[in-house]
Design a protein around this motif. Structure first.
Motif, mmCIF file in Angstrom:
data_model
loop_
_atom_site.group_PDB
_atom_site.id
_atom_site.type_symbol
_atom_site.label_atom_id
_atom_site.label_comp_id
_atom_site.label_asym_id
_atom_site.label_seq_id
_atom_site.Cartn_x
_atom_site.Cartn_y
_atom_site.Cartn_z
ATOM 1 N N ILE A 1 17.737 18.620 27.276
ATOM 2 C CA ILE A 1 18.717 17.585 26.927
ATOM 3 C C ILE A 1 20.084 18.224 26.729
ATOM 4 C CG2 ILE A 1 19.472 16.055 25.063
ATOM 5 C CD1 ILE A 1 17.491 14.641 26.746
ATOM 6 N N TYR A 2 20.119 19.357 26.043
ATOM 7 C CA TYR A 2 21.381 20.057 25.805
ATOM 8 C C TYR A 2 22.058 20.420 27.131
ATOM 9 C CZ TYR A 2 24.589 23.849 24.594
ATOM 10 O OH TYR A 2 25.699 24.642 24.484
ATOM 11 N N THR B 1 20.748 10.327 20.469
ATOM 12 C CA THR B 1 19.680 11.039 19.771
ATOM 13 C C THR B 1 19.248 10.282 18.524
ATOM 14 O OG1 THR B 1 20.618 13.153 20.495
ATOM 15 C CG2 THR B 1 19.010 13.213 18.693
ATOM 16 N N PRO C 1 17.435 11.409 15.364
ATOM 17 C CA PRO C 1 16.981 12.655 14.751
ATOM 18 C C PRO C 1 15.506 12.626 14.348
ATOM 19 C CG PRO C 1 19.137 12.050 13.900
ATOM 20 C CD PRO C 1 18.663 10.893 14.728
ATOM 21 N N GLY D 1 13.525 11.342 19.057
ATOM 22 C CA GLY D 1 13.689 11.513 20.494
ATOM 23 C C GLY D 1 15.062 11.080 20.969
ATOM 24 N N TYR D 2 15.112 10.609 22.219
ATOM 25 C CA TYR D 2 16.367 10.325 22.891
ATOM 26 C C TYR D 2 16.308 9.007 23.651
ATOM 27 C CZ TYR D 2 16.859 15.336 22.049
ATOM 28 O OH TYR D 2 16.909 16.575 21.458
ATOM 29 N N ARG E 1 10.233 21.623 21.916
ATOM 30 C CA ARG E 1 11.566 22.237 21.968
ATOM 31 C C ARG E 1 12.098 22.293 23.390
ATOM 32 N NH1 ARG E 1 10.010 27.716 19.117
ATOM 33 N NH2 ARG E 1 8.316 27.359 20.608
ATOM 34 N N ARG F 1 9.794 12.827 21.972
ATOM 35 C CA ARG F 1 9.659 14.063 22.739
ATOM 36 C C ARG F 1 8.289 14.166 23.407
ATOM 37 N NH1 ARG F 1 12.855 14.846 18.391
ATOM 38 N NH2 ARG F 1 14.767 16.093 18.646
ATOM 39 N N ASP G 1 14.430 19.426 23.934
ATOM 40 C CA ASP G 1 15.743 19.604 23.320
ATOM 41 C C ASP G 1 16.626 20.529 24.153
ATOM 42 O OD1 ASP G 1 14.867 18.035 21.203
ATOM 43 O OD2 ASP G 1 14.147 19.756 20.069
ATOM 44 N N ARG G 2 16.031 21.600 24.662
ATOM 45 C CA ARG G 2 16.813 22.546 25.463
ATOM 46 C C ARG G 2 17.323 21.895 26.745
ATOM 47 N NH1 ARG G 2 12.601 26.180 23.744
ATOM 48 N NH2 ARG G 2 11.510 25.963 25.736
#
Length: 230
Positions: free
Chosen positions: A200-201, A216, A218, A221-222, A194, A177, A197-198
């Protein structure tokens, strides 16, 4: 047009040796001995690559700090770390900060030149390739700032587009991140993981059936699936 490299290294004998050899090959190096000097040069001149020593004058994180600063200014310029520390964790940390390569000292000037030349050439090819990238049916066009999935246009915000582009350009590599914040967001968001994350969603929601290609890890990151070769 000749290439120009920013070199942050406090060994003046080595910078002179590198500078002379690189210049004979058509690459000009502009050297400095600390992070503040590197930032000042980067602000005032154009460079094709940054070559950063990690530890300067006993400051073990100088290279990391400068790399992070450069990434806030320009996320496309290639960065190569040079370090006497060859531990795998050091190399992984370098990648997290947005470097493209990691060269362990000692090394020959010839070897360093080849790494620099190949990185500049690779970056130039990508820059001139039409700015279009397609994987798993997901296509992004950097010039038009548009995205599509199996030919269907996807409506993304500018940050969602940059996030998708960054993941696809680094397909197969997990990006934490902090690195995504550094490359995609402004400085003011640097401590708010955060926000990644928002976005990515929302990005996965926009991708629909193609959302599964964003993976992902956990707590870390991604990453975007790398295209399988058949």
């Amino acid at each position: 047009m000749g290439y120009r490299v920013l070199m942050m290294e406090d060994n003046h004998q080595f910078t002179d040796e590198v500078g002379e050899f690189f210049l004979s090959k058509g690459i000009e190096t502009i050297a400095c001995a600390d992070g503040e000097g590197a930032k000042a040069l980067f602000e005032s001149q154009r460079f094709d690559l940054a070559l950063l020593d990690i530890m300067i004058g006993g400051r073990i994180n100088e290279g990391y700090d400068v790399c992070r600063w450069i990434r806030r200014k320009n996320r496309e310029i290639p960065v190569i770390f040079c370090s006497a520390r060859g531990d795998e964790m050091d190399e992984e940390r370098g990648l997290e900060y947005g470097t493209h390569d990691y060269v362990v000292k000692p090394y020959s000037v010839q070897r360093l030149y080849l790494r620099v030349r190949n990185m500049i050439t690779h970056t130039e090819i990508l820059r001139n390739s039409g700015k279009t990238l397609s994987m798993h049916g997901v296509t992004i066009d950097d010039e038009r700032k548009s995205a599509a999935a199996d030919g269907r246009e996807i409506h993304l915000t500018p940050k969602q587009f940059e996030l998708l582009q960054t993941l696809m350009e680094n397909a197969g590599h997990v990006m934490n991140r902090d690195r995504l914040l550094t490359q995609v967001w402004e400085y003011g968001y640097i401590n708010d993981v955060r926000v990644v994350d928002r976005h990515i969603y929302k990005l996965k929601k926009a991708l629909g059936e193609k959302a599964g290609h964003i993976k992902t890890k956990p707590g870390y990151g991604y990453w975007f699936d790398k295209e399988e070769k058949i």
